[in-house]
Design an enzyme around this catalytic site. Sequence first.
Site, PDB file in Angstrom:
ATOM      1  N   HIS A 105       0.818  -1.199   0.000  1.00 50.95           N
ATOM      2  CA  HIS A 105       0.000   0.000   0.000  1.00 50.95           C
ATOM      3  C   HIS A 105       0.861   1.261   0.000  1.00 50.95           C
ATOM      4  O   HIS A 105       0.367   2.390  -0.048  1.00 50.95           O
ATOM      5  CB  HIS A 105      -0.888  -0.062   1.255  1.00 50.95           C
ATOM      6  CG  HIS A 105      -2.039   0.841   1.233  1.00 50.95           C
ATOM      7  ND1 HIS A 105      -2.088   1.979   1.981  1.00 50.95           N
ATOM      8  CD2 HIS A 105      -3.195   0.787   0.548  1.00 50.95           C
ATOM      9  CE1 HIS A 105      -3.229   2.583   1.765  1.00 50.95           C
ATOM     10  NE2 HIS A 105      -3.921   1.901   0.901  1.00 50.95           N
TER      11      HIS A 105
ATOM     12  N   LYS B  54       3.356   4.286  -0.948  1.00 48.82           N
ATOM     13  CA  LYS B  54       3.456   5.169  -2.099  1.00 48.82           C
ATOM     14  C   LYS B  54       4.625   6.109  -1.863  1.00 48.82           C
ATOM     15  O   LYS B  54       4.523   7.055  -1.083  1.00 48.82           O
ATOM     16  CB  LYS B  54       2.167   5.989  -2.245  1.00 48.82           C
ATOM     17  CG  LYS B  54       0.861   5.188  -2.153  1.00 48.82           C
ATOM     18  CD  LYS B  54      -0.114   5.865  -1.223  1.00 48.82           C
ATOM     19  CE  LYS B  54      -1.229   4.991  -0.694  1.00 48.82           C
ATOM     20  NZ  LYS B  54      -1.610   3.802  -1.350  1.00 48.82           N
TER      21      LYS B  54
ATOM     22  N   ASP C 165      17.368   9.522  -8.025  1.00 50.86           N
ATOM     23  CA  ASP C 165      18.841   9.680  -8.011  1.00 50.86           C
ATOM     24  C   ASP C 165      19.440   9.426  -6.634  1.00 50.86           C
ATOM     25  O   ASP C 165      20.459  10.012  -6.289  1.00 50.86           O
ATOM     26  CB  ASP C 165      19.235  11.107  -8.455  1.00 50.86           C
ATOM     27  CG  ASP C 165      18.999  11.328  -9.939  1.00 50.86           C
ATOM     28  OD1 ASP C 165      18.748  10.344 -10.667  1.00 50.86           O
ATOM     29  OD2 ASP C 165      19.067  12.491 -10.367  1.00 50.86           O
TER      30      ASP C 165
ATOM     31  N   HIS D  62      -8.272  11.699   1.152  1.00 48.65           N
ATOM     32  CA  HIS D  62      -7.467  10.484   1.271  1.00 48.65           C
ATOM     33  C   HIS D  62      -6.222  10.731   2.138  1.00 48.65           C
ATOM     34  O   HIS D  62      -5.320   9.896   2.198  1.00 48.65           O
ATOM     35  CB  HIS D  62      -7.061  10.077  -0.161  1.00 48.65           C
ATOM     36  CG  HIS D  62      -6.564   8.700  -0.352  1.00 48.65           C
ATOM     37  ND1 HIS D  62      -5.319   8.432  -0.860  1.00 48.65           N
ATOM     38  CD2 HIS D  62      -7.122   7.506  -0.122  1.00 48.65           C
ATOM     39  CE1 HIS D  62      -5.144   7.128  -0.944  1.00 48.65           C
ATOM     40  NE2 HIS D  62      -6.216   6.540  -0.494  1.00 48.65           N
TER      41      HIS D  62
ATOM     42  N   LYS E 102      -3.444  11.067   5.070  1.00 42.83           N
ATOM     43  CA  LYS E 102      -3.019  10.125   6.107  1.00 42.83           C
ATOM     44  C   LYS E 102      -1.883  10.753   6.900  1.00 42.83           C
ATOM     45  O   LYS E 102      -0.731  10.392   6.749  1.00 42.83           O
ATOM     46  CB  LYS E 102      -2.541   8.816   5.465  1.00 42.83           C
ATOM     47  CG  LYS E 102      -3.656   8.085   4.710  1.00 42.83           C
ATOM     48  CD  LYS E 102      -3.101   7.241   3.622  1.00 42.83           C
ATOM     49  CE  LYS E 102      -4.118   6.636   2.695  1.00 42.83           C
ATOM     50  NZ  LYS E 102      -5.515   6.654   3.008  1.00 42.83           N
TER      51      LYS E 102
ATOM     52  N   ASP F  83       1.630  18.876  18.956  1.00 42.65           N
ATOM     53  CA  ASP F  83       2.323  20.129  19.287  1.00 42.65           C
ATOM     54  C   ASP F  83       3.830  19.991  19.082  1.00 42.65           C
ATOM     55  O   ASP F  83       4.554  20.984  19.089  1.00 42.65           O
ATOM     56  CB  ASP F  83       2.001  20.552  20.724  1.00 42.65           C
ATOM     57  CG  ASP F  83       2.178  19.415  21.714  1.00 42.65           C
ATOM     58  OD1 ASP F  83       1.452  18.411  21.596  1.00 42.65           O
ATOM     59  OD2 ASP F  83       3.060  19.519  22.584  1.00 42.65           O
TER      60      ASP F  83
HETATM   61  C1  LIG Z   1      -8.014   2.721   2.324  1.00 38.12           C
HETATM   62  O1  LIG Z   1      -9.242   2.185   2.672  1.00 38.12           O
HETATM   63  C2  LIG Z   1     -10.182   2.123   1.623  1.00 38.12           C
HETATM   64  C3  LIG Z   1     -11.453   1.567   2.170  1.00 38.12           C
HETATM   65  O2  LIG Z   1     -11.245   0.379   2.814  1.00 38.12           O
HETATM   66  C4  LIG Z   1      -9.689   1.271   0.494  1.00 38.12           C
HETATM   67  O3  LIG Z   1     -10.612   1.281  -0.576  1.00 38.12           O
HETATM   68  C5  LIG Z   1      -8.406   1.852   0.016  1.00 38.12           C
HETATM   69  O4  LIG Z   1      -7.868   1.027  -0.982  1.00 38.12           O
HETATM   70  C6  LIG Z   1      -7.467   1.950   1.163  1.00 38.12           C
HETATM   71  N1  LIG Z   1      -6.253   2.441   0.721  1.00 38.12           N
HETATM   72  C7  LIG Z   1      -5.900   3.472   0.005  1.00 38.12           C
HETATM   73  C8  LIG Z   1      -5.987   3.473  -1.485  1.00 38.12           C
HETATM   74  O5  LIG Z   1      -5.413   4.428   0.540  1.00 38.12           O
END
Ligand SMILES: *[C@@H]1O[C@H](CO)[C@@H](O)[C@H](O)[C@H]1NC(C)=O
Length: 482
Positions: free
Chosen positions: A194, A196, A201, A408, A410, A415
């Site tokens: 998952h 990214k 370089d 989206h 994350k 502080d």
């Molecule tokens: C984050 O959660 C969603 C819902 O479960 C999912 O569709 C997604 O692929 C997950 N990840 C991403 C792409 O950030």
Amino acid sequence: MDIAYKQLVEDEERRREDNRKVQLYSRTVIALITVVTVLLVSVAFYNLLTPRVSSSQPGPSSSFSLPQAESCSDPCTIVLVESIPEGLEFNSSTTHPSIFQAWLNLMAEARSSLDIASFYWTLTNKDTETHEPTAYQGETVLKELAELSGKLSVRIAVNKPQMSSQKNDLKLLNDSGADIRVVNMKELTSGVLHTKFWVVDKKHIYIGSANMDWRSLTQVKELGAVIYNCSCLAADLGKIFEAYWFLGESQSIPSPWPATFSTLYNKDTPLQLPLNNTRSNVYLSSSPPSFCAAGRTPDLQSVLSVMDDAESFIYIAVMNYLPTMEFSHPKRYWADIDTQLRRVAYEKRIKVRLLISCWASTQPVMFPFLKSLASVYDPESKLDIQVRLFVVPANPRQKKIPYARVNHNKYMVTDKVAYIGTSNWSGDYFVNTAGSALVVNQTDSQSLEPTVQSQLKAVFDRDWSSAYSTPLTQHSDLKDFC
Ligand SMILES: *[C@@H]1O[C@H](CO)[C@@H](O)[C@H](O)[C@H]1NC(C)=O
Ligand SMILES: *[C@@H]1O[C@H](CO)[C@@H](O)[C@H](O)[C@H]1NC(C)=O
Ligand SMILES: *[C@@H]1O[C@H](CO)[C@@H](O)[C@H](O)[C@H]1NC(C)=O
Ligand SMILES: *[C@@H]1O[C@H](CO)[C@@H](O)[C@H](O)[C@H]1NC(C)=O
Ligand SMILES: *[C@@H]1O[C@H](CO)[C@@H](O)[C@H](O)[C@H]1NC(C)=O
Ligand SMILES: *[C@@H]1O[C@H](CO)[C@@H](O)[C@H](O)[C@H]1NC(C)=O
């Protein structure tokens, strides 16, 4: 701590092994030791003569029992980058360069290599069979990447594609000369890759929430960071990439990982470096724990320790928040993060804010758990956890774009520090899914420059108080929002 201890034990074992070899190859080893000693002395001498960021003050890494982390004098520049979905408008002066622009810059800078860790690839309209003009940015990125693939080393580690529509971009890049390795996470850990990030370089990096998806540039709200001219940190992220690259070939997880994957930089001994001339402590965490070589802080430990370190507030912006193993059967409750939030809110009177996303695909089960967290609010008892839902509105045309129009992000900002990650916040992402995060700590800095923490807090404040966010109350009905 455990990892540092494990590393010490392993180092000790390695030393014993070396002693045995000394008896066999004493001459060679002594010659080697002489060379190494001469090198070390030269390095020490060089250090004495070269001004270092850390020379003014001993950093936390000088504590006696831990392995010594080094400092770095690269002229690192950090830039927060965002994708703001088409049509979204904030009444705020807080803006950052686009992720699209950042990727173009990185490709323009690339001279020798580009390594990309990715979940899936859908940079063109083809996947959805739509004719969206806003796919242009993604299509441009794909075109540039294909051009680069013919000229320099482009390596792509990608989760095993689930649909054939996810293979088009990869095929194009492969045909253009890129090296692609598919990591079969389902077999390895029952999770997905998952992560990214980009390493250019071995010097510049990008890390953040955006997938290699055209929607991530124009239709989904994303946040990441680019760090330029920073080979020390790039080398460390490179080790995480090399782990995926290795797994793409071996299809089995080494235990322990060979020493080339291990790191000195973690939550206890971060890398000391200047970011925009500001003295900073930085490290990269990784998940799942089985992908962490010696020294690497697992992502969950990173999240928990950042929360533990906060003194007044913890602001969190994540798409999904669930105290469960979302994808496991039979069902499993997983409350490591949830418990930590309630604990610091109670024990340390930390102000907690969660900005969670709400869209057509939001699972209804998220709401009772979020309401439960939001019920930990009582000014008289100094309990202050609040939850808001962020909705990216869509016009009828935008509504037709599948899997778009969502926040989206994350990240977490306290502080003290900024945490920029790639994982949704439910158990799976910390236990069996591959993700990584950048933690920037500039609390020791006396600089008047804005810190990453202050910039990230401004992003959170902008979104929290925007027209797109709504407080979650005990009476909120999911159907009214998303
Ligand atoms: C984050 O959660 C969603 C819902 O479960 C999912 O569709 C997604 O692929 C997950 N990840 C991403 C792409 O950030
Ligand atoms: C933007 O914010 C300012 C100051 O808070 C306020 O006066 C103004 O009315 C706001 N404008 C909009 C369009 O919300
Ligand atoms: C890339 O192309 C080669 C042939 O040139 C092929 O053997 C290989 O399977 C392709 N890899 C991917 C990931 O498509
Ligand atoms: C990186 O360093 C080079 C050489 O010192 C400089 O020309 C370039 O502007 C720097 N890049 C950034 C984004 O700071
Ligand atoms: C940030 O740095 C300070 C001082 O160097 C340290 O005490 C603190 O534990 C660090 N915080 C985190 C979350 O790593
Ligand atoms: C660092 O410098 C870059 C380029 O000058 C700027 O865009 C960015 O906002 C700065 N970041 C911080 C945290 O000050």
